[in-house]
Design a protein around this motif. Sequence first.
Motif, PDB file in Angstrom:
ATOM      1  N   VAL A 195       0.815  -1.217  -0.127  1.00 56.43           N
ATOM      2  CA  VAL A 195       0.022   0.102  -0.168  1.00 56.43           C
ATOM      3  C   VAL A 195       0.910   1.179   0.140  1.00 56.43           C
ATOM      4  CG1 VAL A 195      -1.613   1.319   1.522  1.00 56.43           C
ATOM      5  CG2 VAL A 195      -1.920  -1.198   1.041  1.00 56.43           C
ATOM      6  N   ASP A 196       1.758   1.305   0.803  1.00 58.08           N
ATOM      7  CA  ASP A 196       2.892   2.393   0.922  1.00 58.08           C
ATOM      8  C   ASP A 196       3.663   2.573  -0.213  1.00 58.08           C
ATOM      9  OD1 ASP A 196       1.995   3.544   3.200  1.00 58.08           O
ATOM     10  OD2 ASP A 196       3.325   1.986   4.490  1.00 58.08           O
ATOM     11  N   ASP A 197       3.957   1.371  -0.940  1.00 62.80           N
ATOM     12  CA  ASP A 197       4.980   1.635  -2.140  1.00 62.80           C
ATOM     13  C   ASP A 197       4.217   2.236  -3.200  1.00 62.80           C
ATOM     14  OD1 ASP A 197       7.230   0.846  -0.794  1.00 62.80           O
ATOM     15  OD2 ASP A 197       7.379  -1.189  -1.472  1.00 62.80           O
ATOM     16  N   ILE A 198       2.868   1.703  -3.278  1.00 61.41           N
ATOM     17  CA  ILE A 198       1.998   2.466  -4.393  1.00 61.41           C
ATOM     18  C   ILE A 198       1.788   3.964  -3.927  1.00 61.41           C
ATOM     19  CG2 ILE A 198      -0.321   2.193  -5.018  1.00 61.41           C
ATOM     20  CD1 ILE A 198      -0.445  -0.790  -4.703  1.00 61.41           C
ATOM     21  N   ALA A 199       1.408   4.020  -3.086  1.00 65.95           N
ATOM     22  CA  ALA A 199       1.034   5.600  -2.574  1.00 65.95           C
ATOM     23  C   ALA A 199       2.309   6.534  -2.689  1.00 65.95           C
ATOM     24  CB  ALA A 199       0.378   5.572  -0.862  1.00 65.95           C
ATOM     25  N   MET A 200       3.273   5.905  -2.222  1.00 63.14           N
ATOM     26  CA  MET A 200       4.322   6.631  -2.432  1.00 63.14           C
ATOM     27  C   MET A 200       5.151   6.869  -3.796  1.00 63.14           C
ATOM     28  SD  MET A 200       6.096   5.604   1.439  1.00 63.14           S
ATOM     29  CE  MET A 200       7.534   6.287   1.425  1.00 63.14           C
ATOM     30  N   GLY A 201       4.420   6.253  -4.511  1.00 62.82           N
ATOM     31  CA  GLY A 201       4.916   6.333  -6.009  1.00 62.82           C
ATOM     32  C   GLY A 201       6.635   5.513  -6.265  1.00 62.82           C
TER      33      GLY A 201
END
Length: 284
Positions: A195-201
Amino acid sequence: MPCGQNSSKTYIGRMAPTPTGCLHLGHARTFSEAHRRARQAGGRLLLRIEDLDSLRCKEEFTRAAIEDLQWMGLHWDGDVVLQSHRRHLYLDAWRRLKEAGHIYPCHRSRREISALAPHEEEPIFPVEWRVDPSEGNVFTEPAGVNWRFRVPDHVAISFTDQNFGPIEKTALRDFGDFLIWNREDVPAYELAVVVDDIAMGITEVVRGADLLLSTARQILLYRALHCVPPDWFHCPLVCDDSGRRLAKRTGGLSLQQLRTLGASPAGILSQANSYLEGDAPSAP
Ligand code: GLU
């Protein structure tokens, strides 16, 4: 959760320590690789503290990690991201996965599972213990039960690691249905990271080779969330004097200790680099 926040494909990497102990030589090596690759690509490097497990994570270790990274000259861009402040994002992903029938509530305990294969570090969750994802329909919140991702039976997950080359892991042979949220109401590592790797691009994940199996699981989560996985670069592990992987809990060879003994950042890196395949590092 929107995907493609980084449509320009500017390189964005991250360092993601878990503050359950002091950083050691292995972290120094992995994070300097992450730093090197981000700077070489003219990209950005973010710092994310993976502090979701409030029982095991301590603020003193977060402070120590930040101090160690600064001392090593491994500077990051922007504000420090704390997973403990991002529950809404994980909850949103939990809802999406539940609605799409990818996850199910699981009442089996860790003890029951490890009793099946006491000598295995990560026993495969038995398919006979699966329940139908529709049993999750009655839940409006994840708390109170474990949640597992149902892996596609016998499907091979392949990816090209930027360091190790082609890797393939097969569902139900190499790994089984995995936890994405635990009964203590904490999002599991696999979900939070994706989720974070997606949200942080994030465009490239640089981390230790101990997480290769997690990468296969995480690719399944990317697919389930309809997002494109980043590139992967796994680093060889640094071992201690008996050839075992360094672990934070052993306390040995922490960057803080090595520093007290007079080591320099460059000395630490060359020491880490010379003990990648089971040789023995010693204090400087
Ligand atoms: N937080 C994890 C660790 O300290 C690394 C997670 C990752 O890089 O995906 O081992």
